[in-house]
Design a protein around this motif. Structure first.
Motif, short mmCIF file in Angstrom:
data_model
loop_
_atom_site.label_atom_id
_atom_site.label_comp_id
_atom_site.label_asym_id
_atom_site.label_seq_id
_atom_site.Cartn_x
_atom_site.Cartn_y
_atom_site.Cartn_z
N TRP A 35 0.84 -1.20 0.00
CA TRP A 35 0.00 0.00 0.00
C TRP A 35 0.87 1.24 0.00
O TRP A 35 1.83 1.36 0.76
CB TRP A 35 -0.91 -0.01 1.22
CG TRP A 35 -1.91 1.11 1.25
CD1 TRP A 35 -1.82 2.26 1.97
CD2 TRP A 35 -3.14 1.17 0.54
NE1 TRP A 35 -2.92 3.05 1.75
CE2 TRP A 35 -3.76 2.41 0.87
CE3 TRP A 35 -3.80 0.32 -0.35
CZ2 TRP A 35 -4.99 2.78 0.33
CZ3 TRP A 35 -5.02 0.70 -0.88
CH2 TRP A 35 -5.60 1.92 -0.53
N SER A 39 -5.21 7.16 3.42
CA SER A 39 -6.49 6.47 3.39
C SER A 39 -6.99 6.33 1.96
O SER A 39 -6.76 7.21 1.12
CB SER A 39 -7.53 7.23 4.23
OG SER A 39 -7.17 7.23 5.59
N ASN A 47 -3.37 3.03 -5.64
CA ASN A 47 -3.00 3.03 -4.22
C ASN A 47 -1.97 1.96 -3.86
O ASN A 47 -1.54 1.89 -2.71
CB ASN A 47 -4.25 2.83 -3.36
CG ASN A 47 -5.17 4.02 -3.38
OD1 ASN A 47 -4.72 5.16 -3.51
ND2 ASN A 47 -6.48 3.77 -3.27
N THR A 67 -0.79 7.04 9.74
CA THR A 67 -2.09 6.68 10.28
C THR A 67 -3.14 6.86 9.18
O THR A 67 -3.35 7.98 8.70
CB THR A 67 -2.44 7.53 11.51
OG1 THR A 67 -1.48 7.26 12.54
CG2 THR A 67 -3.84 7.22 12.02
N TYR A 68 -3.77 5.77 8.78
CA TYR A 68 -4.72 5.82 7.67
C TYR A 68 -5.58 4.57 7.70
O TYR A 68 -5.32 3.61 8.44
CB TYR A 68 -3.98 5.92 6.33
CG TYR A 68 -2.91 4.87 6.10
CD1 TYR A 68 -3.25 3.62 5.60
CD2 TYR A 68 -1.58 5.12 6.40
CE1 TYR A 68 -2.29 2.65 5.39
CE2 TYR A 68 -0.61 4.16 6.20
CZ TYR A 68 -0.96 2.93 5.69
OH TYR A 68 0.00 1.96 5.49
N THR A 69 -6.63 4.58 6.85
CA THR A 69 -7.56 3.46 6.75
C THR A 69 -7.70 3.03 5.30
O THR A 69 -7.95 3.85 4.41
CB THR A 69 -8.95 3.83 7.30
OG1 THR A 69 -8.84 4.15 8.69
CG2 THR A 69 -9.93 2.67 7.14
N VAL A 70 -7.52 1.74 5.07
CA VAL A 70 -7.76 1.13 3.75
C VAL A 70 -9.11 0.43 3.84
O VAL A 70 -9.32 -0.42 4.72
CB VAL A 70 -6.66 0.13 3.39
CG1 VAL A 70 -6.94 -0.51 2.04
CG2 VAL A 70 -5.29 0.80 3.42
N THR A 71 -10.03 0.76 2.94
CA THR A 71 -11.39 0.21 3.00
C THR A 71 -11.65 -0.71 1.83
O THR A 71 -11.45 -0.34 0.67
CB THR A 71 -12.43 1.34 3.00
OG1 THR A 71 -12.19 2.20 4.12
CG2 THR A 71 -13.84 0.77 3.10
N GLN A 92 -2.26 1.60 11.13
CA GLN A 92 -2.72 1.20 9.81
C GLN A 92 -3.95 0.31 9.99
O GLN A 92 -3.88 -0.75 10.64
CB GLN A 92 -1.63 0.44 9.05
CG GLN A 92 -0.38 1.28 8.79
CD GLN A 92 0.53 1.45 10.00
OE1 GLN A 92 0.73 0.52 10.76
NE2 GLN A 92 1.04 2.66 10.19
N THR A 93 -5.08 0.71 9.41
CA THR A 93 -6.35 0.01 9.59
C THR A 93 -6.86 -0.52 8.26
O THR A 93 -6.90 0.21 7.27
CB THR A 93 -7.42 0.95 10.19
OG1 THR A 93 -6.98 1.41 11.47
CG2 THR A 93 -8.75 0.23 10.35
#
Length: 289
Positions: A35, A39, A47, A67-71, A92-93
């Protein structure tokens, strides 16, 4: 006759060459995809590095610092060879929306990684084992497949009250909580609260299953809060410590008890259902905690 033998040998050689070529192509197509950071949507090739969406033969790494979110968005099922979430710094989420993530191989949530289930249709499945040394936020949805989910010694398991289905064996060696509601175990799976693991029920709940879906506690398992009761309709086998600190905990499908059962003065434990076996080593105490 010699011509037939030559043709047969040539056919075998050609078949072998085709098999080797196909194996080479499969390996060549497999990729380690990282990644890029920030986000964003899992399905956007831009990405990832290199710029392609991970597929069933690929290893996906959400390990870039920050600090971020992968959806993973709704209605877009994803299959990967393996998954690693969590870098050296930041948080990392990976968030699974109303869709399915399939793990074909061993996968890992590192200390800085989070795996979040967002909705009733959020599902983790597959033959791959998942080790969580970070945080698993299981607010809703299901875990299934032949793989096992293991919460490591430094890991966190947070089960919400949205109504979850456990369809794979779950091992907790870290800190686990369940906010009550309905939790259903599918036939043939187990929940093992390992030595060193803690698991707290923090609200009224109903944990449902059958004779083939045991809870095996060798750590610390507690009912810490609630307003009325939590009812457990699976076999409960206790070789560790079971504490009832609040309301009533009902173990309604039997079990074997070789460890300690500690009940606070204001709490109650019911062994009314099923066949309960209390070994000579079992201890029942009234505690103030």
């Amino acid at each position: 006759m010699q011509n037939i033998r030559r043709m047969s040998k040539a056919a075998r050689t050609w078949s072998a060459l085709v098999s080797v070529a196909m194996l080479f192509i499969a390996k060549a197509n497999a990729a380690d995809l990282v990644w890029a950071g920030g986000s964003g949507n899992w399905n956007a090739a831009v990405n990832w590095n290199p710029q392609q969406v991970p597929g069933a033969a690929d290893n996906a790494f959400i390990t870039t610092n920050g600090t971020y979110t992968v959806t993973i968005p709704q209605n877009t099922p994803i299959t990967v060879a393996s998954l690693t979430v969590g870098g050296a710094s930041g948080t990392q989420t990976l968030a699974i929306d109303k869709t399915t993530l399939t793990l074909n191989g061993a996968s890992l949530i590192n200390a800085n990684g989070h795996l979040d289930f967002l909705a009733a249709g959020s599902t983790l499945t597959g033959a791959g084992n998942l080790t969580v040394n970070g945080t698993l936020n299981w607010a809703n949805g299901a875990m299934s497949g032949t793989g096992t989910t293991t919460i490591g010694g430094g890991g966190v398991l947070a089960i919400g009250s949205g109504g979850e289905t456990l369809g794979r064996t779950l091992n907790n060696g870290g800190v686990g909580t369940w906010a009550g509601g309905n939790l259903t175990m599918s036939a043939g799976v187990a929940f093992n609260n390992l030595a060193g693991g803690t698991f707290d029920i923090t609200a009224d709940g109903r944990l449902s299953g059958g004779a083939t879906t045991p809870i095996n506690n060798s750590g610390l398992f507690r009912q810490t809060a609630g307003t009325a009761s939590t009812i457990v309709t699976v076999p409960f086998n206790n070789s560790g410590t079971l504490q009832v600190q609040a309301v009533t905990l009902s173990l309604s499908l039997g079990g074997t008890h070789t460890g300690t059962m500690a009940i606070s003065p204001s709490a109650t434990m019911s062994l009314a259902g099923g066949s309960h076996v209390l070994a000579s080593s079992a201890r029942l105490t009234r505690s103030s905690a």
